[in-house]
Design an enzyme around this catalytic site. Structure first.
Site, mmCIF file in Angstrom:
data_model
loop_
_atom_site.group_PDB
_atom_site.id
_atom_site.type_symbol
_atom_site.label_atom_id
_atom_site.label_comp_id
_atom_site.label_asym_id
_atom_site.label_seq_id
_atom_site.Cartn_x
_atom_site.Cartn_y
_atom_site.Cartn_z
ATOM 1 N N ASP A 171 17.219 102.746 54.283
ATOM 2 C CA ASP A 171 16.553 104.378 53.764
ATOM 3 C C ASP A 171 16.977 104.294 52.534
ATOM 4 O OD1 ASP A 171 15.602 106.456 52.581
ATOM 5 O OD2 ASP A 171 15.123 107.174 54.487
ATOM 6 N N PHE B 201 18.868 112.025 56.307
ATOM 7 C CA PHE B 201 18.244 112.867 56.061
ATOM 8 C C PHE B 201 17.093 112.104 55.825
ATOM 9 C CE2 PHE B 201 15.060 114.421 52.854
ATOM 10 C CZ PHE B 201 14.810 115.555 53.525
ATOM 11 N N LYS C 223 10.487 107.374 45.521
ATOM 12 C CA LYS C 223 11.176 108.060 44.502
ATOM 13 C C LYS C 223 11.286 107.182 43.317
ATOM 14 C CE LYS C 223 14.016 111.334 47.809
ATOM 15 N NZ LYS C 223 13.248 112.528 47.662
#
Length: 404
Positions: A230, A145, A259
């Site tokens: 990531d 994801f 984030k």
């Protein structure tokens, strides 16, 4: 759905009436928050064990970060990158130092960071590695994801994220996560990068075999391929180290961050790499109106400074042991498996008991907020400011839900 539990408040119904249904939120309407706790419109408090998918690593309204935002709001919020503002250099320099890299490219969202990493890897492949024009490929993992742009969903294996959004972007090769042999076979002379999550969050906090990331690093070095990590969810203290890659003693060529970098206040993302990689970009080739804006930089610089102390990494490591041990005690008592690192855990519930969604609904009724994924799996990712007592409380509520 348990009817007595889910008397959906009017505010939830109103939101659903005027919003595209791209999310299926729990029926709770939050109006205020502080630290690891949120309060709904009726005054009920909940322990937040999702933390905005790690965007709230430092808790809700961390005083240092709120103060930085307030101070910057009184001075300057946006210039665009057409000009230099007085918060920019500190942010880029300090984040680069935290990452151990030469350069930083600020963006806004995690998906933008991933898109930036893809573009940089391809350009590096053409200009530095010598891949023929239009032939670059990037190897990714099943269960990944990385975001929801059209390019990113082109290499997703999640049908919900991918179906009906084609035609898809070519140039990606998908191999099983954790399988070094498959990765070795997928890399050829036109491969420019391997793009991986050190821990797959959306898939259910899947931790790869111990030799996997070191093997990826060796393979990328041997084959002259960029290793792109990531760390948008796994990075910035979540797993007990600044980056999840550190757990395996691995340093990627490029970090993708987001984030938690915005402190739960503003969207901030970044790509960090050395100058021989990020230096391939020249003016006009990539950019963002809001990327690296003064407000974002002011908050994110304080995030970097909080991490530079090591306090939050230590908290995640120490409290994470308590969380993981408490959850492992529930294996065979409704849990089939527990995975995770630090303050991050994926819980596989016996599907004969309930779905992940039902478990989260029951936890919500008991004052704990979590998120389900893929059937009977739920994820816990509390803010790093959580206490031992609050961890024990969360585990006790999970146990109570499993016991029925």
């Amino acid at each position: 759905m348990i009817e007595d539990m889910l008397r959906t408040p009017a505010a939830v119904q109103d939101a659903e009436r005027h919003t595209a249904h791209n999310y299926h939120p729990l029926p709770v309407v939050i109006s205020s928050a502080e630290g690891a706790w949120v309060t709904d419109v009726d005054g009920k408090r909940y322990l937040d064990c999702l933390a905005g998918y790690s965007a709230l690593n430092f808790g809700h309204r961390h005083p240092t970060l709120i103060a930085a935002a307030h101070a910057q709001l009184d001075k300057l919020t946006l210039t665009s990158r057409a000009f230099i503002h007085d918060q920019f250099a500190d942010f880029c320099r300090e984040l680069a130092a935290l990452c151990g890299k030469d350069l930083v490219l600020p963006m806004n969202t995690g998906a933008e960071a991933v898109e930036t990493g893809i573009k940089v890897a391809r350009k590096w492949g053409y200009q530095v590695k010598g891949v023929p024009a239009g032939q670059a490929n990037i190897v990714v993992a099943e269960g990944n994801f990385h975001g929801r742009t059209t390019t990113i969903v082109s290499f997703s294996t999640d049908s919900d994220a991918r179906a009906d959004f084609g035609p898809y972007t070519p140039g990606f090769r998908i191999v099983p996560y954790g399988d070094l042999d498959a990765l070795t076979e997928a890399i050829d002379e036109h491969t420019v990068a391997v793009l991986l999550e050190p821990i797959q969050g959306e898939q259910g906090v899947v931790v790869p075999p111990e030799d996997y990331l070191p093997g990826v690093r060796r393979l990328c070095t041997e084959r002259n391929v960029l290793f792109i990590a990531d760390e948008i969810q796994s990075g910035l203290g979540r797993t007990g180290t600044t980056f999840a890659c550190e757990q395996e003693g691995v340093v990627p060529d490029m970090y993708l961050l987001g984030k938690a970098l915005g402190g739960g206040i503003v969207p901030v993302s970044a790509v960090a790499a050395d100058s021989d990689v990020l230096g391939v970009l020249q003016p006009g080739q990539h950019g963002s109106t809001f990327g690296g804006n003064p407000l974002a930089c002011a908050v994110a610089t304080e995030v970097v400074r909080l991490l530079a102390t090591g306090e939050f990494q230590r908290r995640s490591a120490e409290l994470g042991e308590r969380l993981q041990a408490g959850l492992r005690d529930l294996i065979g008592k409704g849990l089939v498996e527990v995975r995770g690192r630090g303050l991050w855990a994926g819980l596989d519930i016996d599907p004969a008991l309930m779905s992940g969604r039902e478990a989260c609904e029951r936890l919500m009724e008991r004052g704990v907020l979590a998120k389900d994924t893929h059937g009977s799996t739920i994820r816990l990712a509390p803010p790093l400011v959580i206490t031992e007592e609050e961890i024990d409380h969360a585990v006790a509520q999970v146990a109570a839900v499993l016991a029925g």
